[in-house]
Enzyme design. Structure first.
Site, PDB file in Angstrom:
ATOM      1  N   SER A  20       0.758  -1.272   0.015  1.00 39.31           N
ATOM      2  CA  SER A  20      -0.047  -0.127  -0.271  1.00 39.31           C
ATOM      3  C   SER A  20       0.964   1.276   0.052  1.00 39.31           C
ATOM      4  O   SER A  20       2.050   1.267   0.687  1.00 39.31           O
ATOM      5  CB  SER A  20      -0.893   0.122   1.230  1.00 39.31           C
ATOM      6  OG  SER A  20      -1.887  -1.133   1.410  1.00 39.31           O
ATOM      7  N   ILE A  21       0.259   2.601  -0.595  1.00 28.41           N
ATOM      8  CA  ILE A  21       0.943   3.714  -0.670  1.00 28.41           C
ATOM      9  C   ILE A  21       1.145   4.271   0.672  1.00 28.41           C
ATOM     10  O   ILE A  21       2.211   4.678   1.125  1.00 28.41           O
ATOM     11  CB  ILE A  21       0.471   4.539  -1.768  1.00 28.41           C
ATOM     12  CG1 ILE A  21       0.783   4.247  -3.052  1.00 28.41           C
ATOM     13  CG2 ILE A  21       0.848   5.998  -1.403  1.00 28.41           C
ATOM     14  CD1 ILE A  21      -0.051   5.195  -4.034  1.00 28.41           C
ATOM     15  N   ASP A  65     -14.702   2.436  10.322  1.00 25.17           N
ATOM     16  CA  ASP A  65     -15.444   2.518   9.137  1.00 25.17           C
ATOM     17  C   ASP A  65     -15.637   4.028   8.819  1.00 25.17           C
ATOM     18  O   ASP A  65     -16.488   4.682   9.473  1.00 25.17           O
ATOM     19  CB  ASP A  65     -16.641   1.974   9.288  1.00 25.17           C
ATOM     20  CG  ASP A  65     -17.681   2.039   7.972  1.00 25.17           C
ATOM     21  OD1 ASP A  65     -17.437   2.781   7.180  1.00 25.17           O
ATOM     22  OD2 ASP A  65     -18.814   1.412   8.315  1.00 25.17           O
ATOM     23  N   TYR A 159     -11.528   5.363 -15.362  1.00 20.74           N
ATOM     24  CA  TYR A 159     -11.491   5.788 -14.004  1.00 20.74           C
ATOM     25  C   TYR A 159     -12.953   6.283 -13.354  1.00 20.74           C
ATOM     26  O   TYR A 159     -13.195   6.087 -12.084  1.00 20.74           O
ATOM     27  CB  TYR A 159     -10.531   6.975 -13.942  1.00 20.74           C
ATOM     28  CG  TYR A 159      -9.918   7.043 -12.495  1.00 20.74           C
ATOM     29  CD1 TYR A 159      -9.255   6.066 -12.044  1.00 20.74           C
ATOM     30  CD2 TYR A 159      -9.917   8.247 -11.726  1.00 20.74           C
ATOM     31  CE1 TYR A 159      -8.830   6.220 -10.384  1.00 20.74           C
ATOM     32  CE2 TYR A 159      -9.446   8.489 -10.582  1.00 20.74           C
ATOM     33  CZ  TYR A 159      -8.805   7.354  -9.978  1.00 20.74           C
ATOM     34  OH  TYR A 159      -8.181   7.586  -8.780  1.00 20.74           O
ATOM     35  N   LYS A 166     -12.369  11.976  -6.866  1.00 21.05           N
ATOM     36  CA  LYS A 166     -10.989  12.780  -6.690  1.00 21.05           C
ATOM     37  C   LYS A 166     -11.162  14.389  -7.135  1.00 21.05           C
ATOM     38  O   LYS A 166     -10.391  15.213  -6.165  1.00 21.05           O
ATOM     39  CB  LYS A 166      -9.808  12.292  -7.626  1.00 21.05           C
ATOM     40  CG  LYS A 166      -9.336  10.757  -7.039  1.00 21.05           C
ATOM     41  CD  LYS A 166      -8.874  10.766  -5.822  1.00 21.05           C
ATOM     42  CE  LYS A 166      -8.328   9.333  -5.627  1.00 21.05           C
ATOM     43  NZ  LYS A 166      -7.868   9.222  -4.278  1.00 21.05           N
ATOM     44  N   ARG A 196       2.317   0.376  -8.924  1.00 15.92           N
ATOM     45  CA  ARG A 196       1.876  -0.866  -8.704  1.00 15.92           C
ATOM     46  C   ARG A 196       1.381  -1.514  -7.236  1.00 15.92           C
ATOM     47  O   ARG A 196       2.104  -1.956  -6.675  1.00 15.92           O
ATOM     48  CB  ARG A 196       2.911  -2.072  -9.132  1.00 15.92           C
ATOM     49  CG  ARG A 196       2.993  -1.609 -10.596  1.00 15.92           C
ATOM     50  CD  ARG A 196       4.223  -2.537 -11.273  1.00 15.92           C
ATOM     51  NE  ARG A 196       4.454  -2.467 -12.697  1.00 15.92           N
ATOM     52  CZ  ARG A 196       5.200  -3.491 -13.462  1.00 15.92           C
ATOM     53  NH1 ARG A 196       5.681  -4.188 -12.909  1.00 15.92           N
ATOM     54  NH2 ARG A 196       5.240  -3.173 -14.609  1.00 15.92           N
ATOM     55  N   LEU A 198      -1.927  -3.530  -4.881  1.00 16.15           N
ATOM     56  CA  LEU A 198      -2.977  -4.348  -5.163  1.00 16.15           C
ATOM     57  C   LEU A 198      -4.236  -3.722  -5.628  1.00 16.15           C
ATOM     58  O   LEU A 198      -5.069  -4.153  -6.344  1.00 16.15           O
ATOM     59  CB  LEU A 198      -3.115  -5.144  -3.888  1.00 16.15           C
ATOM     60  CG  LEU A 198      -2.090  -6.189  -3.527  1.00 16.15           C
ATOM     61  CD1 LEU A 198      -2.496  -6.688  -2.063  1.00 16.15           C
ATOM     62  CD2 LEU A 198      -1.891  -7.176  -4.435  1.00 16.15           C
TER      63      LEU A 198
END
Length: 259
Positions: A20-21, A65, A159, A166, A196, A198
């Site tokens: 993850s970023i 959440d 997208y 966004k 790249r 997931l």
């Protein structure tokens, strides 16, 4: 070795796995001396997040959440408890759209899933910033950063509704910067090129996007999560103390190109 985040307390939302970023950013902050709390979404990824958080000495890993105001309030209350009522850093790396809405036409997005994407991907920043505000004010100020993408400024095929989300997120950054600035709280965004992860696999034709950026960006090279993390660390650090309401592009210069 310098420790730009020594004594800083941060909360990271959006870690799902080691690719993850959000995790790359967390590693950069922890390596710079920050103490970090983490949230996770659902039992499915709890084990992975706890496994990553333990080696960096996290004092708190809690479920959150972001569509629930009550859950956000509880999570930030727990953060306040472990950090003595203060918070210096907030990393918001949260986004979601239904997979079927990243195929076909944007015009066919149903109303309920349109609002789902905007709720999770944009309004969650507003809700989390509001919850962080008293903790950051108590700390004498703070820095918030979120993850955006060029698809919020230009139409990127497939997208779709995530691009609209966004765009809303980008506007939220600017309005929050005005609201929070008088309390010495800064908020900025990083707009990354294709990385790249997931999550990227859920975007149709991601490989094609990556190839186009590599070909047409001025630097002609791929973007790694570590590149994004270093930019995020700058925005979160005191080195950017007079930077707010800003989007920093980490896309090898692709955003500047017309074709």
């Amino acid at each position: 070795m310098s420790s730009p985040f020594a004594g800083k307390r941060g909360l990271v939302l959006g870690v799902a796995n080691k690719r993850s970023i959000a995790w790359a950013i967390a590693e950069e902050l922890a390596g710079g001396g920050a103490t970090l709390a983490f949230t996770y979404q659902g039992e499915r990824i709890e084990k992975a997040v706890r496994g990553l958080a333990e080696p960096v000495g996290s004092p708190l890993v809690t479920e959150c959440d972001v569509r629930s105001d009550e859950d956000i309030a509880r999570a930030f209350s727990e953060v306040g408890e472990v950090f003595d009522g203060q918070l210096d850093l907030l990393v918001h790396s949260v986004a979601f759209a239904a997979a079927e809405d990243l195929e076909g036409r944007f015009a066919d997005t149903p109303r309920d899933r349109f609002w789902l994407a905007l709720d999770v991907s944009a309004y969650s920043l507003v809700a989390c910033a509001r919850a962080a505000e008293p903790l950051m004010e108590a700390a004498g100020g703070g820095s918030i950063m979120t993850m955006t993408y060029l698809g919020g400024e230009r139409a990127v095929p497939h997208y779709n509704v995530m691009g609209v989300a966004k765009a809303a997120l980008d506007s939220c950054v600017q309005y929050l910067a005005w609201d929070l600035g008088r309390k010495e709280i800064r908020i900025n965004a990083v707009s990354a090129g294709p990385v790249r992860t997931l999550a990227a696999r859920s975007i149709p034709r991601f490989g094609t996007m990556e190839e186009i950026v590599n070909e047409r960006a001025p630097l002609h090279r791929p973007i790694a999560a570590a590149d994004v993390a270093q930019a995020a660390a700058y925005l979160l650090s005191d080195a950017s103390q007079n930077v707010t309401a800003t989007t920093l592009y980490v896309d090898a210069g692709y955003h500047a190109m017309g074709m």
